[in-house]
Scaffold this active site. Structure first.
Site, PDB file in Angstrom:
ATOM      1  N   CYS A 196       4.692  -8.114   4.874  1.00 19.73           N
ATOM      2  CA  CYS A 196       5.786  -8.330   5.399  1.00 19.73           C
ATOM      3  C   CYS A 196       7.184  -8.041   4.328  1.00 19.73           C
ATOM      4  O   CYS A 196       8.408  -7.007   4.714  1.00 19.73           O
ATOM      5  CB  CYS A 196       6.105  -8.943   6.877  1.00 19.73           C
ATOM      6  SG  CYS A 196       5.041  -8.753   7.475  1.00 19.73           S
ATOM      7  N   HIS A 209       0.869  -1.158  -0.039  1.00 21.49           N
ATOM      8  CA  HIS A 209       0.094  -0.317  -0.141  1.00 21.49           C
ATOM      9  C   HIS A 209       0.918   1.136  -0.242  1.00 21.49           C
ATOM     10  O   HIS A 209       2.092   0.880   0.444  1.00 21.49           O
ATOM     11  CB  HIS A 209      -0.716  -0.449   0.932  1.00 21.49           C
ATOM     12  CG  HIS A 209      -1.570  -1.444   1.651  1.00 21.49           C
ATOM     13  ND1 HIS A 209      -2.860  -1.308   2.391  1.00 21.49           N
ATOM     14  CD2 HIS A 209      -2.236  -2.234   0.181  1.00 21.49           C
ATOM     15  CE1 HIS A 209      -3.750  -1.993   2.348  1.00 21.49           C
ATOM     16  NE2 HIS A 209      -3.777  -2.264   0.618  1.00 21.49           N
ATOM     17  N   CYS A 264       5.691 -12.809   5.752  1.00 24.57           N
ATOM     18  CA  CYS A 264       4.744 -13.053   5.286  1.00 24.57           C
ATOM     19  C   CYS A 264       5.151 -11.865   3.681  1.00 24.57           C
ATOM     20  O   CYS A 264       6.002 -10.922   4.055  1.00 24.57           O
ATOM     21  CB  CYS A 264       3.183 -12.973   5.013  1.00 24.57           C
ATOM     22  SG  CYS A 264       3.134 -11.332   6.040  1.00 24.57           S
ATOM     23  N   GLU A 273       0.865   4.162   1.728  1.00 28.79           N
ATOM     24  CA  GLU A 273       0.852   4.069   3.507  1.00 28.79           C
ATOM     25  C   GLU A 273       2.240   2.850   3.741  1.00 28.79           C
ATOM     26  O   GLU A 273       2.989   3.832   4.071  1.00 28.79           O
ATOM     27  CB  GLU A 273      -0.284   4.177   4.438  1.00 28.79           C
ATOM     28  CG  GLU A 273      -1.217   4.732   3.905  1.00 28.79           C
ATOM     29  CD  GLU A 273      -2.481   4.040   2.973  1.00 28.79           C
ATOM     30  OE1 GLU A 273      -3.350   4.869   2.909  1.00 28.79           O
ATOM     31  OE2 GLU A 273      -1.599   2.827   2.532  1.00 28.79           O
TER      32      GLU A 273
END
Length: 175
Positions: free
Chosen positions: A88, A59, A85, A61
């Site tokens: 991350c 994303h 994952c 952000e």
């Protein structure tokens, strides 16, 4: 908002373009980001199509925060109890992390999430080492717990040094 909209236009996502901009009290831009693939990860159209894009893209952000963290994390090693994952992995890549050392923890996430993470980390040149909790596992460098990682960790790799790895991890938890 105009700057965030401009940053959104940089996204290669064919359906959703998101931009984010952080400013200080004087409205000076501190950092910005847009939704997209992590840095150095191959830009393939198939990764930007649904549902794959939910595994592969970050994303706006998250990209903003990872880019801001780069000043502190560039070239660092991150120790984590589980294999990371895909979300991350993307954050760590964009924050400039050079090496990830994973413990043997498991999760219920689907294997495809870890396969995407493995592929991202590999393409971005991030070294990944997986160790057992006791650091004397014969699986150092290769974990059967993660089928998606089979063959990724090679003991012949210049980055693989079992003794050093176990010493480093042991040193993290000693006085």
């Amino acid at each position: 908002m105009r700057e965030a909209q401009m940053k959104a236009s940089w996204s290669k996502d064919p359906t959703t373009k998101v931009g984010a901009v952080a400013v200080d009290d004087d409205k000076r831009i501190l950092e910005s980001g847009y939704n997209g693939l992590p840095m150095k990860v191959r830009d393939l159209d198939t990764r930007m199509a649904r549902p794959a894009k939910y595994l592969w893209t970050l994303h706006a952000e998250a990209n903003l925060v990872a880019t801001a963290a780069r000043a502190r994390l560039q070239g660092s090693t991150v120790y984590v109890t589980h294999l990371c994952c895909s979300q991350c992995a993307g954050l760590l890549i964009n924050a400039g992390v050079a090496r990830v050392v994973c413990g043997s923890g498991t999760t219920s996430m689907p294997d495809e999430n870890f396969e995407a993470a493995r592929q991202m980390l590999s393409e971005a040149g991030v070294v990944v080492d997986v160790i057992g909790d006791d650091c004397d596992s014969t699986d150092v460098g290769r974990r059967a717990l993660f089928p998606a990682l089979e063959g990724v960790f090679e003991e012949s790799s210049p980055h693989f040094d079992r003794g050093t790895l176990c010493h480093e991890v042991g040193g993290l938890f000693s006085d």
